[in-house]
Design a protein around this motif. Sequence first.
Motif, PDB file in Angstrom:
ATOM      1  N   GLY A 193       1.718  -1.687   6.528  1.00 32.57           N
ATOM      2  CA  GLY A 193       1.288  -0.762   5.482  1.00 32.57           C
ATOM      3  C   GLY A 193       2.053  -0.964   4.186  1.00 32.57           C
ATOM      4  N   ILE A 194       3.371  -1.177   4.298  1.00 34.22           N
ATOM      5  CA  ILE A 194       4.201  -1.351   3.102  1.00 34.22           C
ATOM      6  C   ILE A 194       3.848  -2.651   2.386  1.00 34.22           C
ATOM      7  CG2 ILE A 194       6.577  -1.777   2.345  1.00 34.22           C
ATOM      8  CD1 ILE A 194       7.422   0.168   4.651  1.00 34.22           C
ATOM      9  N   ALA A 195       3.728  -3.741   3.151  1.00 32.63           N
ATOM     10  CA  ALA A 195       3.430  -5.033   2.534  1.00 32.63           C
ATOM     11  C   ALA A 195       2.017  -5.068   1.966  1.00 32.63           C
ATOM     12  CB  ALA A 195       3.615  -6.150   3.554  1.00 32.63           C
ATOM     13  N   LEU A 196       1.063  -4.529   2.701  1.00 31.54           N
ATOM     14  CA  LEU A 196      -0.327  -4.568   2.244  1.00 31.54           C
ATOM     15  C   LEU A 196      -0.489  -3.812   0.928  1.00 31.54           C
ATOM     16  CD1 LEU A 196      -3.143  -5.552   3.077  1.00 31.54           C
ATOM     17  CD2 LEU A 196      -3.485  -3.362   4.226  1.00 31.54           C
ATOM     18  N   CYS A 197       0.204  -2.698   0.799  1.00 32.70           N
ATOM     19  CA  CYS A 197       0.062  -1.879  -0.406  1.00 32.70           C
ATOM     20  C   CYS A 197       0.951  -2.354  -1.555  1.00 32.70           C
ATOM     21  CB  CYS A 197       0.381  -0.420  -0.077  1.00 32.70           C
ATOM     22  SG  CYS A 197      -0.805   0.347   1.054  1.00 32.70           S
ATOM     23  N   ASN A 198       1.784  -3.368  -1.312  1.00 37.13           N
ATOM     24  CA  ASN A 198       2.666  -3.893  -2.358  1.00 37.13           C
ATOM     25  C   ASN A 198       2.613  -5.423  -2.404  1.00 37.13           C
ATOM     26  OD1 ASN A 198       4.416  -1.442  -3.401  1.00 37.13           O
ATOM     27  ND2 ASN A 198       4.276  -1.204  -1.178  1.00 37.13           N
ATOM     28  N   LEU A 199       1.475  -5.981  -1.999  1.00 29.08           N
ATOM     29  CA  LEU A 199       1.393  -7.428  -1.835  1.00 29.08           C
ATOM     30  C   LEU A 199       1.586  -8.176  -3.153  1.00 29.08           C
ATOM     31  CD1 LEU A 199       0.965  -9.247   0.631  1.00 29.08           C
ATOM     32  CD2 LEU A 199      -1.443  -9.435  -0.012  1.00 29.08           C
ATOM     33  N   THR A 200       1.045  -7.667  -4.249  1.00 25.48           N
ATOM     34  CA  THR A 200       1.210  -8.376  -5.512  1.00 25.48           C
ATOM     35  C   THR A 200       2.658  -8.327  -5.992  1.00 25.48           C
ATOM     36  OG1 THR A 200       0.502  -6.390  -6.720  1.00 25.48           O
ATOM     37  CG2 THR A 200      -1.178  -8.040  -6.230  1.00 25.48           C
ATOM     38  N   ARG A 201       3.360  -7.244  -5.682  1.00 24.43           N
ATOM     39  CA  ARG A 201       4.800  -7.195  -6.010  1.00 24.43           C
ATOM     40  C   ARG A 201       5.536  -8.317  -5.289  1.00 24.43           C
ATOM     41  NH1 ARG A 201       4.413  -1.140  -5.791  1.00 24.43           N
ATOM     42  NH2 ARG A 201       4.918  -0.406  -7.901  1.00 24.43           N
ATOM     43  N   MET A 202       5.223  -8.494  -4.004  1.00 23.34           N
ATOM     44  CA  MET A 202       5.848  -9.553  -3.222  1.00 23.34           C
ATOM     45  C   MET A 202       5.508 -10.920  -3.808  1.00 23.34           C
ATOM     46  SD  MET A 202       5.003  -7.911   0.537  1.00 23.34           S
ATOM     47  CE  MET A 202       5.325  -9.453   1.424  1.00 23.34           C
ATOM     48  N   GLU A 203       4.221 -11.125  -4.139  1.00 23.03           N
ATOM     49  CA  GLU A 203       3.776 -12.434  -4.627  1.00 23.03           C
ATOM     50  C   GLU A 203       4.390 -12.772  -5.980  1.00 23.03           C
ATOM     51  OE1 GLU A 203      -0.355 -14.984  -4.620  1.00 23.03           O
ATOM     52  OE2 GLU A 203      -0.467 -12.813  -4.870  1.00 23.03           O
ATOM     53  N   ARG A 204       4.611 -11.773  -6.816  1.00 19.73           N
ATOM     54  CA  ARG A 204       5.191 -11.999  -8.140  1.00 19.73           C
ATOM     55  C   ARG A 204       6.725 -12.053  -8.118  1.00 19.73           C
ATOM     56  NH1 ARG A 204       1.743 -11.392 -12.416  1.00 19.73           N
ATOM     57  NH2 ARG A 204      -0.319 -10.522 -11.972  1.00 19.73           N
ATOM     58  N   GLY A 205       7.314 -11.792  -6.957  1.00 21.75           N
ATOM     59  CA  GLY A 205       8.775 -11.833  -6.865  1.00 21.75           C
ATOM     60  C   GLY A 205       9.463 -10.672  -7.558  1.00 21.75           C
ATOM     61  N   GLU A 206       8.785  -9.537  -7.639  1.00 24.05           N
ATOM     62  CA  GLU A 206       9.377  -8.380  -8.309  1.00 24.05           C
ATOM     63  C   GLU A 206      10.469  -7.743  -7.450  1.00 24.05           C
ATOM     64  OE1 GLU A 206       6.335  -5.600  -9.362  1.00 24.05           O
ATOM     65  OE2 GLU A 206       5.072  -7.123 -10.331  1.00 24.05           O
ATOM     66  N   LYS A 207      11.362  -7.036  -8.092  1.00 24.55           N
ATOM     67  CA  LYS A 207      12.343  -6.232  -7.386  1.00 24.55           C
ATOM     68  C   LYS A 207      11.834  -4.792  -7.367  1.00 24.55           C
ATOM     69  CE  LYS A 207      17.242  -5.015  -7.105  1.00 24.55           C
ATOM     70  NZ  LYS A 207      18.597  -5.220  -7.682  1.00 24.55           N
ATOM     71  N   TRP A 208      11.643  -4.262  -6.167  1.00 28.14           N
ATOM     72  CA  TRP A 208      11.070  -2.921  -6.055  1.00 28.14           C
ATOM     73  C   TRP A 208      11.693  -2.167  -4.887  1.00 28.14           C
ATOM     74  CZ3 TRP A 208       7.881  -2.137  -1.628  1.00 28.14           C
ATOM     75  CH2 TRP A 208       7.548  -3.315  -0.925  1.00 28.14           C
ATOM     76  N   GLY A 209      11.792  -0.876  -5.055  1.00 23.15           N
ATOM     77  CA  GLY A 209      12.380  -0.038  -4.016  1.00 23.15           C
ATOM     78  C   GLY A 209      11.372   0.230  -2.908  1.00 23.15           C
ATOM     79  N   GLN A 210      11.745  -0.081  -1.678  1.00 20.75           N
ATOM     80  CA  GLN A 210      10.791   0.090  -0.573  1.00 20.75           C
ATOM     81  C   GLN A 210      10.520   1.561  -0.289  1.00 20.75           C
ATOM     82  OE1 GLN A 210      10.696  -2.588   2.854  1.00 20.75           O
ATOM     83  NE2 GLN A 210      11.159  -0.801   4.134  1.00 20.75           N
ATOM     84  N   GLY A 211      11.569   2.333  -0.028  1.00 27.11           N
ATOM     85  CA  GLY A 211      11.369   3.748   0.260  1.00 27.11           C
ATOM     86  C   GLY A 211      10.693   4.474  -0.885  1.00 27.11           C
ATOM     87  N   GLU A 212      11.058   4.122  -2.109  1.00 29.84           N
ATOM     88  CA  GLU A 212      10.473   4.727  -3.302  1.00 29.84           C
ATOM     89  C   GLU A 212       8.970   4.548  -3.341  1.00 29.84           C
ATOM     90  OE1 GLU A 212      10.974   4.226  -8.160  1.00 29.84           O
ATOM     91  OE2 GLU A 212      11.762   2.704  -6.778  1.00 29.84           O
ATOM     92  N   ASN A 213       8.487   3.406  -2.848  1.00 30.89           N
ATOM     93  CA  ASN A 213       7.059   3.092  -2.923  1.00 30.89           C
ATOM     94  C   ASN A 213       6.297   3.416  -1.651  1.00 30.89           C
ATOM     95  OD1 ASN A 213       6.337   1.749  -5.622  1.00 30.89           O
ATOM     96  ND2 ASN A 213       8.327   0.863  -5.108  1.00 30.89           N
TER      97      ASN A 213
END
Length: 362
Positions: free
Chosen positions: A198-218
């Motif tokens: 669920g976390i990866a699917l809903c943040n897949l473009t963040r992962m692909e772009r190499g962004e730094k993002w808070g997991q719990g926050e999102n």
Amino acid sequence: MRVGILGAGAIGFGMAAFLNDAGHRPTIWSPSGQRTRTLAGGAPLVATGAIETSFVPRVAADAAEAVADQDVVLLALPGNGHKMAMDAIAPHLQAGQIVVISSHASFGALYLSRLLARRGVSVPIVAWGTTLTTGRQTSDTQVNVNTVRQRIDLATVPAASIDAGHAICTELFGDRFVRRDGLLAIALSNLNPQNHMGIALCNLTRMERGEKWGQGENVTPAVGRLLEALDAERLAVAEAFGVQVRTIFEHFSLSFHVPMASVSAMNQEMHAAGRGGIGPDTLESRYVLEDVPFGLVPTARLASLAGVPARLHESGIAIFGAAYGRDFAGENDLLPAVGLDGLGPEDLKRLATAGYTPDTAV
């Protein structure tokens, strides 16, 4: 106690740091040798965060050395490395040793049981439903430990070894283990695959772009509801097999030390306390490459065997396969080797309880 740790990533390093601080003697083996090259030269392993320590660990050159003279052999690799590691250590394990799988994936305990039975060797195999620590490896000698879990589900193969398995884990890691009713319960106790899906699917473009993002926050309310719906599917499969497992609400509360609430609310509290973690910054993440083939695929297979719908799990496998252009079900090398083909639910229950014997390990 002497403990051979198979794996030199964040979990292996965190485990070694914990054991060293508890007065035990960990040995670390990296299958590739790359992550232990600096440690083998005498550099200290440094842990920060929930565990603060620095020490020089023993490093094994190969699987035989990692197993030799150890009281306990602890597998702390991603699921896609389990079969390789089991193939490597099975010729060297001896009666009197204990194997711990942290965390168990895709009926790997049955595969190892089969390998050992073919040699006429029997050792207790302890399967954990999750890992002792969470965190991130920051270099070849450093790990940041995010949390040390308060409760870990545990079962053994064969099930009759539960007393020995529970006692040894408690001696090594303290009073934090919850006995579960057999390997099937553990197979359905690891929440990482569904949560990471669920976390990866809903943040897949963040992962692909190499962004730094808070997991719990999102883990927003929408993501939290998806995780809760995935959990409902897993709980239905567990109920169909007659086993009790922890809910996602219990998991987050006990693992991350927050009051029980909605999944999103607990993650927001973790983030506010600085313990929400950082999300993956690459598509080459274990959240997908490990958890889809070795977590979601076995759960979907158990659901099919039990006649329970698991549409979200099955859809996740298909969506990730399309996004990555890969056959994730085909990447699971454990399930074909375990010998589950043709088994019905009752046959699987019996095998998960007794493990393989020399007569059945053909």
